[in-house]
Design a protein around this motif. Sequence first.
Motif, mmCIF file in Angstrom:
data_model
loop_
_atom_site.group_PDB
_atom_site.id
_atom_site.type_symbol
_atom_site.label_atom_id
_atom_site.label_comp_id
_atom_site.label_asym_id
_atom_site.label_seq_id
_atom_site.Cartn_x
_atom_site.Cartn_y
_atom_site.Cartn_z
ATOM 1 N N ARG A 265 -11.193 78.112 53.913
ATOM 2 C CA ARG A 265 -12.316 77.679 54.470
ATOM 3 C C ARG A 265 -13.619 78.214 53.997
ATOM 4 O O ARG A 265 -13.810 79.190 53.888
ATOM 5 C CB ARG A 265 -12.416 77.871 56.087
ATOM 6 C CG ARG A 265 -13.891 77.505 56.881
ATOM 7 C CD ARG A 265 -13.598 77.767 58.330
ATOM 8 N NE ARG A 265 -13.482 79.085 58.575
ATOM 9 C CZ ARG A 265 -14.303 80.068 58.662
ATOM 10 N NH1 ARG A 265 -15.670 79.813 58.234
ATOM 11 N NH2 ARG A 265 -14.146 81.409 58.825
ATOM 12 N N PRO B 10 -4.025 80.253 60.503
ATOM 13 C CA PRO B 10 -5.754 80.333 60.397
ATOM 14 C C PRO B 10 -6.255 80.220 59.056
ATOM 15 O O PRO B 10 -5.618 80.807 58.162
ATOM 16 C CB PRO B 10 -6.302 81.529 61.425
ATOM 17 C CG PRO B 10 -4.813 82.390 61.138
ATOM 18 C CD PRO B 10 -3.720 81.594 61.178
ATOM 19 N N GLN B 11 -7.290 79.590 58.837
ATOM 20 C CA GLN B 11 -7.741 79.493 57.495
ATOM 21 C C GLN B 11 -8.532 80.628 57.035
ATOM 22 O O GLN B 11 -9.236 81.331 57.855
ATOM 23 C CB GLN B 11 -8.780 78.200 57.354
ATOM 24 C CG GLN B 11 -8.141 76.956 57.507
ATOM 25 C CD GLN B 11 -9.025 75.642 57.438
ATOM 26 O OE1 GLN B 11 -9.992 75.664 58.191
ATOM 27 N NE2 GLN B 11 -8.561 74.795 56.250
#
Length: 334
Positions: free
Chosen positions: A129, A8-9
């Motif tokens: 992100r 997961p970013q």
Amino acid sequence: MEVMDMIPQIPVTILTGFLGAGKTTLLNRILREDHGHKIAVIENEFGEEDVDSTLLVQTNKEQIVQMSNGCICCTIRGDLSRVLTDLRHRRERGEIQFDRVMIETTGVANPGPVAQTFFMDDAVAAFYRLDGVITVVDAKHGNETLDKELEAQAQVGFADRIFLTKTDLVTPQEVDAIRARLRAMNPRAPIKQAHMGEVAIDEVLDIEGFNLNTVLDIDPEFLVDTGHHHHHGDEIGSFVFTSYTPFDPFRLERFWGTITQVYGPDLLRYKGVLYLEGTDHKMITQGVHMLVAADLGPKWKADERPMSKIVFIGRNLPEQAIITGLETCLVDAP
């Protein structure tokens, strides 16, 4: 599926605002709260204020410190990409813990190059992100700063959220005036007041300002007040294109490529919902300078009239030329 795709970013928030606007006060407030987030704060070493030293638990020669609420803080000494990669490696080795990053830019910085790092640098984009850009504006000195400092205007143009500080030092009429000016420069960023950094954590984190599928919000007053898109001769301004006629996808793609090449350095932020011929889905697009992303959105609802709506925020953009060019891309254009 590659292992990289399963990671997961880490969401990143850019905190910006001109010298003395109050962004460090806001940051210190966040670092004091018991919000449960483990935030890695990256401070530009040329900032006018430092994080409150009473918040620091420990330090070392590499300028990474731990806060009393579990957050960590480091001072930028060089390339942002290198710092982010170093933090990630430390996290993977279990040396430090964080679940998100906040970057406090120096007061005289244009946040554009920082934002672009998350799109142009593959090593960064794979693990981080960009969630949003938060801009702090001083209600007492903001007009004077915006008049004199082009970087302060750029900070407003890039913002996903704007917080007005020091509103207790000016009249309600002055607050309304600077709010109107900011709205003209950036109609897609909600403007809220922040007294002594008192801002709810969910107003700053997880705002998804760079998420393609989030709703395109434009201040309703901006669409009504069509005669005041530029205040005080600001170089940063904004305008909105709307049409109920579908675009010819091929014409639009050619034109979009042209305007990003010609005006890319002056296009700060742009985002739109596009109505394209040949599809019953919305097309969502947004960009920073010359970097454009597009994604197929949901279907138009049965009770929804399809339309295109695009907001442009930039420096001295030729509004009429861009609007006319977009009109030539519509299916009924000659």
